[in-house]
Scaffold this active site. Sequence first.
Site, PDB file in Angstrom:
ATOM      1  N   HIS A   1       0.874  -1.183   0.000  1.00  0.00           N
ATOM      2  CA  HIS A   1       0.000   0.000   0.000  1.00  0.00           C
ATOM      3  C   HIS A   1       0.910   1.232   0.000  1.00  0.00           C
ATOM      4  O   HIS A   1       2.037   1.171   0.520  1.00  0.00           O
ATOM      5  CB  HIS A   1      -0.833  -0.051   1.287  1.00  0.00           C
ATOM      6  CG  HIS A   1      -1.904   0.982   1.406  1.00  0.00           C
ATOM      7  ND1 HIS A   1      -1.653   2.260   1.837  1.00  0.00           N
ATOM      8  CD2 HIS A   1      -3.222   0.911   1.161  1.00  0.00           C
ATOM      9  CE1 HIS A   1      -2.794   2.943   1.856  1.00  0.00           C
ATOM     10  NE2 HIS A   1      -3.767   2.147   1.446  1.00  0.00           N
TER      11      HIS A   1
ATOM     12  N   ASP B   1       2.865  -4.898   7.988  1.00  0.00           N
ATOM     13  CA  ASP B   1       1.677  -4.064   7.832  1.00  0.00           C
ATOM     14  C   ASP B   1       0.458  -4.990   7.938  1.00  0.00           C
ATOM     15  O   ASP B   1       0.143  -5.726   7.012  1.00  0.00           O
ATOM     16  CB  ASP B   1       1.739  -3.362   6.466  1.00  0.00           C
ATOM     17  CG  ASP B   1       0.426  -2.666   6.092  1.00  0.00           C
ATOM     18  OD1 ASP B   1      -0.572  -2.820   6.816  1.00  0.00           O
ATOM     19  OD2 ASP B   1       0.410  -1.974   5.058  1.00  0.00           O
TER      20      ASP B   1
ATOM     21  N   GLN C   1      -4.774  -5.172   6.766  1.00  0.00           N
ATOM     22  CA  GLN C   1      -5.813  -6.094   6.288  1.00  0.00           C
ATOM     23  C   GLN C   1      -5.867  -7.368   7.122  1.00  0.00           C
ATOM     24  O   GLN C   1      -6.944  -7.904   7.377  1.00  0.00           O
ATOM     25  CB  GLN C   1      -5.561  -6.462   4.812  1.00  0.00           C
ATOM     26  CG  GLN C   1      -5.688  -5.310   3.840  1.00  0.00           C
ATOM     27  CD  GLN C   1      -7.099  -4.738   3.781  1.00  0.00           C
ATOM     28  OE1 GLN C   1      -8.085  -5.444   3.988  1.00  0.00           O
ATOM     29  NE2 GLN C   1      -7.206  -3.449   3.514  1.00  0.00           N
TER      30      GLN C   1
ATOM     31  N   LYS D   1     -10.658  -0.846  10.317  1.00  0.00           N
ATOM     32  CA  LYS D   1     -10.779  -2.041   9.464  1.00  0.00           C
ATOM     33  C   LYS D   1     -11.131  -3.273  10.287  1.00  0.00           C
ATOM     34  O   LYS D   1     -11.350  -4.348   9.743  1.00  0.00           O
ATOM     35  CB  LYS D   1      -9.477  -2.278   8.701  1.00  0.00           C
ATOM     36  CG  LYS D   1      -9.198  -1.171   7.677  1.00  0.00           C
ATOM     37  CD  LYS D   1      -8.038  -1.535   6.811  1.00  0.00           C
ATOM     38  CE  LYS D   1      -7.442  -0.335   6.100  1.00  0.00           C
ATOM     39  NZ  LYS D   1      -8.052  -0.041   4.818  1.00  0.00           N
TER      40      LYS D   1
ATOM     41  N   CYS E   1      -4.806   2.543  -3.697  1.00  0.00           N
ATOM     42  CA  CYS E   1      -3.555   3.015  -3.064  1.00  0.00           C
ATOM     43  C   CYS E   1      -2.420   2.017  -3.245  1.00  0.00           C
ATOM     44  O   CYS E   1      -1.553   1.877  -2.380  1.00  0.00           O
ATOM     45  CB  CYS E   1      -3.747   3.324  -1.577  1.00  0.00           C
ATOM     46  SG  CYS E   1      -4.823   4.703  -1.284  1.00  0.00           S
TER      47      CYS E   1
HETATM   48  N1  PMP Z   1      -1.850  -0.919   4.451  1.00  0.00           N
HETATM   49  C1  PMP Z   1      -2.828  -1.625   3.866  1.00  0.00           C
HETATM   50  C2  PMP Z   1      -2.538  -2.997   3.348  1.00  0.00           C
HETATM   51  C3  PMP Z   1      -4.107  -1.085   3.757  1.00  0.00           C
HETATM   52  O1  PMP Z   1      -5.081  -1.777   3.201  1.00  0.00           O
HETATM   53  C4  PMP Z   1      -4.341   0.222   4.285  1.00  0.00           C
HETATM   54  C5  PMP Z   1      -5.706   0.869   4.150  1.00  0.00           C
HETATM   55  N2  PMP Z   1      -6.331   0.681   2.932  1.00  0.00           N
HETATM   56  C6  PMP Z   1      -3.297   0.890   4.874  1.00  0.00           C
HETATM   57  C7  PMP Z   1      -2.063   0.298   4.948  1.00  0.00           C
HETATM   58  C8  PMP Z   1      -3.472   2.263   5.450  1.00  0.00           C
HETATM   59  O2  PMP Z   1      -4.351   2.210   6.546  1.00  0.00           O
HETATM   60  P1  PMP Z   1      -4.953   3.545   7.152  1.00  0.00           P
HETATM   61  O3  PMP Z   1      -5.503   4.325   6.001  1.00  0.00           O
HETATM   62  O4  PMP Z   1      -6.016   3.047   8.084  1.00  0.00           O
HETATM   63  O5  PMP Z   1      -3.846   4.248   7.851  1.00  0.00           O
END
Ligand code: PMP
Length: 412
Positions: free
Chosen positions: A124, A201, A204, A227, A365
């Site tokens: 991401h 990370d 998910q 999430k 993203c």
């Molecule tokens: N890493 C991953 C794999 C994600 O899916 C996301 C959110 N889509 C993020 C990081 C970022 O998370 P946040 O926007 O809650 O900070």
Amino acid sequence: MTPFNINKIRSEFPILSEKAYGKPLVYFDNAASSQKPKVVIDALVDYYSSYNANIHRGVHFLSQKASAAFDAVREKVKTFINATSEREIIFVRGTTEAINLVASTYGRKNIGQGDEILISAMEHHSNIVPWQMLCEEKGAVLKVIPMNEKGELMMNELPALLTEKTKFVSVVHISNSLGTINPVKEIIRQAHAKGIPVLVDGAQSTAHEIIDVQDLDADFFTFSGHKILGPTGVGCLYGKLHLLEAMPPYHGGGEMISSVSFEKTTYNEVPFKFEAGTPNIADVIALGTAIDYWNQLDRQAVSAWEKELLNYATKLISEIPAVRLIGTAENKASVISFVIEGVNALDAGMFLDTKGIAVRTGHHCTEPVMQFFKIPGTLRASFMFYNTKEEIDSLVENLTKAIALLQPHSVA
Ligand code: PMP
């Protein structure tokens, strides 16, 4: 057949009885943000209506009640991810802030000119950009573990990528755009054999796997409350205590200090060293309620159901002639991403929206993933345990209609 009472579960999420444009809402954007059970919403209302106060500083009743509720959540998170100490849990705004915190503190202190930081091809943006910023500042180099056409990391390349220059590895546990579940435990094992720390990370994975940071042996692990059935604006950074203790602070201000004078400031102990200012009290408390909710679920049954939803949707959607799945890893979470020949993903997404079906379109993203597959974006449906096969039927039926309407040759 669901392995649990799905109607009861659905009734616990008020939004699932809402309508969109007069049609029953079908919510398939869970990878972007999950819905919230009523108990979580109630926890927010309860805090603001009955014991709203700043914490840790007040001698009065409300402050003590709020402090106790807030502090209890650190212990809940510790157990939820199996950390060794609640001091290893730092409250942040979410995964993005957690990664930035590590890059700005651990990274700034330990990474220098010519050093390498290793990430993966399916990160991401929040696990790319903070490291790029650090590389720019320090003259370090960003390296990438490549992936294959199925969206699986090419693990055979890993040993050669872990060099004496590699000072940090940061990898995603489950890809939000492909659904791939990465072998993070093996990545950590190989990195540790060369003395390299690893951040996982878990944005998910925390919603779909039982997380055990000790079993993974992760040095850092991050997740976002929104999430995992909790509120927005709160998340956690886990870090091994000895690493957190050696790291410089992140933001300066109240709470993170032990004493301040104009000549010298000394810092508070971990975790408070990393929690400057008034924290997000209400959302931390409600995150605790979300964790309580997870704890009363049968996680094995939930996992089995999500797997069944994924298999069901994968079969039906891949049978639609114009569809090409993006992300076909052997080991996948309940995310299905695809493109439709001759149909713009956004147009299809907008059509589905008019039927009350919420999906995501775009690059999610993860622009480098789209560059790899040479596509501008995908249409993504991501499932949570409260979704049903009937909802997937509705998606497939309406997708077929969208294709008939939007594909150029069907216009004539
Ligand atoms: N890493 C991953 C794999 C994600 O899916 C996301 C959110 N889509 C993020 C990081 C970022 O998370 P946040 O926007 O809650 O900070």
